[in-house]
Scaffold this active site. Sequence first.
Site, PDB file in Angstrom:
ATOM      1  N   ASP A   8       0.872  -1.178   0.000  1.00  0.00           N
ATOM      2  CA  ASP A   8       0.000   0.000   0.000  1.00  0.00           C
ATOM      3  C   ASP A   8       0.906   1.224   0.000  1.00  0.00           C
ATOM      4  OD1 ASP A   8      -1.880   1.965   0.321  1.00  0.00           O
ATOM      5  OD2 ASP A   8      -2.446   1.409   2.369  1.00  0.00           O
ATOM      6  N   GLY A  10       1.101   4.743   0.110  1.00  0.00           N
ATOM      7  CA  GLY A  10       0.305   5.915   0.454  1.00  0.00           C
ATOM      8  C   GLY A  10       1.060   7.213   0.255  1.00  0.00           C
ATOM      9  N   GLY A  11       0.391   8.308   0.545  1.00  0.00           N
ATOM     10  CA  GLY A  11       0.987   9.615   0.357  1.00  0.00           C
ATOM     11  C   GLY A  11       2.155   9.882   1.284  1.00  0.00           C
ATOM     12  N   LYS A  15       3.268   0.753   3.171  1.00  0.00           N
ATOM     13  CA  LYS A  15       3.196  -0.426   4.024  1.00  0.00           C
ATOM     14  C   LYS A  15       3.280  -1.687   3.167  1.00  0.00           C
ATOM     15  CE  LYS A  15       0.112   2.104   5.006  1.00  0.00           C
ATOM     16  NZ  LYS A  15      -0.220   3.493   4.634  1.00  0.00           N
ATOM     17  N   GLU A  76      -7.579   1.315  -4.325  1.00  0.00           N
ATOM     18  CA  GLU A  76      -7.213   1.574  -2.934  1.00  0.00           C
ATOM     19  C   GLU A  76      -8.296   1.142  -1.957  1.00  0.00           C
ATOM     20  OE1 GLU A  76      -5.458   5.284  -0.251  1.00  0.00           O
ATOM     21  OE2 GLU A  76      -5.817   5.525  -2.388  1.00  0.00           O
ATOM     22  N   PHE A 143       6.959  11.886  13.074  1.00  0.00           N
ATOM     23  CA  PHE A 143       5.774  11.420  13.784  1.00  0.00           C
ATOM     24  C   PHE A 143       6.161  10.762  15.109  1.00  0.00           C
ATOM     25  CE2 PHE A 143       2.105   8.462  14.316  1.00  0.00           C
ATOM     26  CZ  PHE A 143       1.102   9.415  14.312  1.00  0.00           C
TER      27      PHE A 143
END
Length: 273
Positions: A8, A10-11, A15, A76, A143
């Site tokens: 996956d 993503g932006g 993952k 998605e 993060f």
Amino acid sequence: MERTIGIDAGGTLTKIAYFNKKKLLTFEKFYSHEQHKIIDWIKNNNGIKQICITGGKSKLLQQLLTGSYKIIELSEFEATLAGVQFILKEEQHTINNFILTNIGTGTSIHYVYNEQYIRAGGTGVGGGTIMGLSKLLTNIDHFEDVIPLTKVGSRKELDITVGDIYGGILSPIDNNLTASNFGKAAITESNNSSSDILATVQGLVGEVVTALSLQFAETKNIEHIIYIGSTLCNNVQLQHIISSYTEYQNKTPIFLQDGGNSGAIGALLHATK
């Protein structure tokens, strides 16, 4: 390493899901802009022959993949829903109708009825907002560094609550509800700590996402709201903000153990079915 992996892209995060030699579901995670690390990981695992890929950065990642891989593309949300349904079964939830709120870089919200799904809407407020405002306001841009600070920070010096507005007068709604995110910053002079600022940023994101999810749930008279996304991973404070607000409105929040990996799981399952 098994022959098939699900990705996956993503932006913000990419993952990867796969079954290890013991047939256990296993995950890897990379920042999406560090594509060389993703490619190196794939190349260093020589047994990989088939890749099912989904997500907004999937096309870009495919262009960098060289070798005799069989590439399967999957939309998605089809991947995400398949992953969510797999996790629901693993965690022994029996829920057929629910709101699915995916808090990624931004936030997307879907109605799910059994095997059918309809996009309800979304917002640009999400994990990317937390990181963007964190960088602008505190110069913290990882993060992993943000989350511990939100645990010790307080929103009292920055948010205006209903109680702040009404004072000692009986208010028509709960005094603890937020009347204005960051509202006190414009009317008070104080040097706020990074932890207080980050806690308030996260409060803003959590409340916006939850309020929108609740509106959609109320419109369709749906009780359960499933919240997923990497933004929630190990993020106890954000989960608390979301769950308390959801429960206040008499809806049931659900957080899945591996919800942030739903897309990668769904991609893997699609390729191995």
